[in-house]
Design a protein around this motif. Structure first.
Motif, PDB file in Angstrom:
ATOM      1  N   GLY A  21      12.886  54.571  55.099  1.00 45.50           N
ATOM      2  CA  GLY A  21      13.671  55.785  55.308  1.00 45.50           C
ATOM      3  C   GLY A  21      14.157  55.955  56.723  1.00 45.50           C
ATOM      4  N   ILE A  22      14.056  54.896  57.540  1.00 50.64           N
ATOM      5  CA  ILE A  22      14.392  54.982  58.965  1.00 50.64           C
ATOM      6  C   ILE A  22      15.721  54.281  59.233  1.00 50.64           C
ATOM      7  CG2 ILE A  22      13.689  54.233  61.280  1.00 50.64           C
ATOM      8  CD1 ILE A  22      10.785  54.604  60.377  1.00 50.64           C
ATOM      9  N   SER A  23      16.560  54.935  60.034  1.00 50.33           N
ATOM     10  CA  SER A  23      17.867  54.397  60.390  1.00 50.33           C
ATOM     11  C   SER A  23      18.092  54.540  61.895  1.00 50.33           C
ATOM     12  CB  SER A  23      18.983  55.137  59.639  1.00 50.33           C
ATOM     13  OG  SER A  23      18.789  55.082  58.243  1.00 50.33           O
ATOM     14  N   ILE A  24      19.136  53.874  62.372  1.00 53.68           N
ATOM     15  CA  ILE A  24      19.559  54.010  63.770  1.00 53.68           C
ATOM     16  C   ILE A  24      20.927  54.679  63.789  1.00 53.68           C
ATOM     17  CG2 ILE A  24      20.255  52.801  65.872  1.00 53.68           C
ATOM     18  CD1 ILE A  24      18.276  50.585  65.140  1.00 53.68           C
ATOM     19  N   ALA A  84      29.766  57.951  60.419  1.00 55.84           N
ATOM     20  CA  ALA A  84      30.127  56.645  60.964  1.00 55.84           C
ATOM     21  C   ALA A  84      29.254  56.245  62.147  1.00 55.84           C
ATOM     22  CB  ALA A  84      31.598  56.645  61.392  1.00 55.84           C
ATOM     23  N   SER A  85      28.416  57.176  62.628  1.00 58.50           N
ATOM     24  CA  SER A  85      27.490  56.852  63.714  1.00 58.50           C
ATOM     25  C   SER A  85      26.341  55.963  63.247  1.00 58.50           C
ATOM     26  CB  SER A  85      26.910  58.134  64.320  1.00 58.50           C
ATOM     27  OG  SER A  85      27.923  58.959  64.836  1.00 58.50           O
ATOM     28  N   VAL A 130      23.398  56.422  72.976  1.00 58.59           N
ATOM     29  CA  VAL A 130      21.968  56.361  72.675  1.00 58.59           C
ATOM     30  C   VAL A 130      21.781  55.813  71.270  1.00 58.59           C
ATOM     31  CG1 VAL A 130      19.819  57.668  72.422  1.00 58.59           C
ATOM     32  CG2 VAL A 130      21.495  58.332  74.181  1.00 58.59           C
ATOM     33  N   ALA A 131      20.998  54.758  71.138  1.00 59.63           N
ATOM     34  CA  ALA A 131      20.615  54.252  69.821  1.00 59.63           C
ATOM     35  C   ALA A 131      19.362  55.016  69.392  1.00 59.63           C
ATOM     36  CB  ALA A 131      20.352  52.752  69.876  1.00 59.63           C
ATOM     37  N   LEU A 132      19.550  55.979  68.512  1.00 60.79           N
ATOM     38  CA  LEU A 132      18.496  56.908  68.119  1.00 60.79           C
ATOM     39  C   LEU A 132      17.819  56.438  66.840  1.00 60.79           C
ATOM     40  CD1 LEU A 132      17.112  59.759  68.471  1.00 60.79           C
ATOM     41  CD2 LEU A 132      18.895  60.606  66.917  1.00 60.79           C
ATOM     42  N   LEU A 133      16.521  56.193  66.916  1.00 61.98           N
ATOM     43  CA  LEU A 133      15.742  55.849  65.736  1.00 61.98           C
ATOM     44  C   LEU A 133      15.281  57.145  65.085  1.00 61.98           C
ATOM     45  CD1 LEU A 133      14.727  53.120  64.473  1.00 61.98           C
ATOM     46  CD2 LEU A 133      12.511  53.642  65.496  1.00 61.98           C
ATOM     47  N   GLY A 187      18.409  53.221  56.033  1.00 60.64           N
ATOM     48  CA  GLY A 187      17.104  52.657  55.720  1.00 60.64           C
ATOM     49  C   GLY A 187      16.818  51.296  56.320  1.00 60.64           C
ATOM     50  N   GLU A 188      17.740  50.795  57.141  1.00 59.48           N
ATOM     51  CA  GLU A 188      17.544  49.470  57.741  1.00 59.48           C
ATOM     52  C   GLU A 188      17.185  49.536  59.222  1.00 59.48           C
ATOM     53  OE1 GLU A 188      21.125  47.348  56.917  1.00 59.48           O
ATOM     54  OE2 GLU A 188      20.720  47.203  54.752  1.00 59.48           O
ATOM     55  N   GLY A 189      17.038  50.751  59.744  1.00 64.85           N
ATOM     56  CA  GLY A 189      16.859  50.920  61.178  1.00 64.85           C
ATOM     57  C   GLY A 189      15.579  50.346  61.730  1.00 64.85           C
TER      58      GLY A 189
END
Length: 389
Positions: free
Chosen positions: A184-187, A225-226, A168-171, A233-235
């Motif tokens: 402040g958002i990452s995946i 590492a996930s 799952v690619a979690l935002l 911050g690049e999500g």
């Protein structure tokens, strides 16, 4: 039309044959029973459908975006849910290809290519809808005996394929205090485990067979590492790029629904007679057919254009236009198909009622069309200002 190489045209023809031979005879029964299409999904794995976006050395050979759109359309022509089963999967594969570390690519892409691992993305939250910058799911760093980890808490909703996804690619928000908020958002690339619960399947008007679920995270732990890529911050920017292929895929799904509705209408209009002649010869029905074919052809051209733009670089404007126009077109064609079929169009013994239930998903999925119009307007202004210096 799509611009395909001979090899790609052969792949599309293979998928078309699969749809006509294997999908159409069983789709109505599976859809009405809301049955997960396990055998059809396995057949799609064998055909390499889940590896369409993954190049060597991890996959067999990635196809072009126009070819991917054409394959999506064919699957959706048979049963839109099958195209949905590989939509989010492809977005995650593209995210890994574009932003993943080599270790992440080597770990996940070979298994995604074969379909051994199915992937999905988790963006939408119960209180956020299309406003992804307002998400509340958080991931805080914590040092443990097993090394530094993220501890995830929050809820996601309308997550397709959630019960069958191994990745799952979690935002999520890794820096709640960041300004502007998107910084402040990452995946995170996460797997099912303790603290990660698929709480329930959401009941739906259409898009049956493939589950759409609520997810909850309560102190779910995953290694640092996930994190997709190297930096937090690049999500948000990463996912916006991922959604370009997602919107092209949704647009192609709409084309498939529209094509199926048109084909059924053409066949019925020649078989059904009233007042002594086939109903297509009545002007009102003939006009419906002419408009349906014209609008669908225009939508396909726009989707093909967006696919070519994606191949050439960024396609946020074009993908949004394609998704907007194709989904609205599919909805109109599906309704017109019901009109042409009359009372039979309202019967569950005919497929047109399914097209009418499936078509709205593309209007609200992958960003509602109201959001698409906002995105398109902003991009138009930005490009105009850029052109004028």
């Amino acid at each position: 039309m799509y611009e395909l190489s001979d090899d790609e045209a052969e792949i599309v023809a293979l998928v078309r044959e699969f749809v006509d031979r294997e999908v159409k005879p069983v789709a109505r029964e599976l859809e009405h029973a809301n049955t997960y299409p396990r055998d059809l999904i396995e057949a799609m794995k064998q055909m390499g459908v889940f590896g369409l976006a993954i190049p060597q050395p991890w996959g067999e050979a990635a196809v072009s975006t126009p070819c991917y759109a054409a394959i999506t359309e064919e699957l959706s022509r048979g049963w839109m849910s099958l195209a949905g089963a590989m939509g989010g999967h492809t977005v995650v594969a593209k995210l890994l290809l574009t932003y993943g570390t080599r270790a992440q690519q080597d770990r996940w892409l070979p298994r995604l290519a074969t379909g051994e691992v199915r992937a999905t993305m988790a963006l939408t939250e119960p209180g956020g809808g299309s406003d992804l910058q307002a998400l509340r799911t958080t991931a805080r760093r914590e040092n443990t005996d097993d090394g530094e980890q993220y501890v995830v808490s929050g809820t996601k909703t309308w997550i397709s394929n959630a019960r069958h996804a191994g990745l799952v690619a979690l935002l999520c928000r890794t820096d709640p205090g960041a300004q502007p908020a998107h910084r402040g958002i990452s995946i995170l690339l996460i797997e099912p485990g303790p603290g990660f619960t698929v709480s329930r399947d959401l009941p739906k008007l259409g898009y049956k067979g493939v589950e759409s679920c609520e997810l909850s995270f309560q102190d779910y732990r995953t290694p640092v590492a996930s994190l997709l890529g190297e930096s937090e911050g690049e999500g948000f920017a990463q996912m916006m790029r991922g959604l370009e292929i997602g919107r092209i895929q949704v647009a192609a799904r709409a084309l498939g629904v529209g094509q199926a509705a048109l084909e059924d209408s053409l066949r019925y209009a020649q078989e059904r007679e009233s007042f002594g002649k086939p109903i297509w010869q009545h002007q009102s029905i003939g006009n419906y057919l002419a408009d349906m074919a014209t609008q669908l052809t225009a939508a396909r051209q726009l989707v093909a254009y967006a696919a070519r733009c994606y191949e050439a670089g960024r396609a946020d404007l074009e993908a949004g236009m394609a998704k907007l126009f194709a989904s609205e077109t599919a909805m109109k064609i599906a309704l017109d198909a019901v009109r042409i079929h009359g009372g039979y169009g309202y019967s569950t013994e005919f497929d047109v009622e399914r097209y009418f239930r499936d078509a709205p998903l593309m209007i609200v999925g992958e960003g509602t069309n109201e959001i698409q119009r906002t995105v398109i307007a902003r991009q138009l202004i930005a490009r105009d200002r850029g052109a004028r210096g």
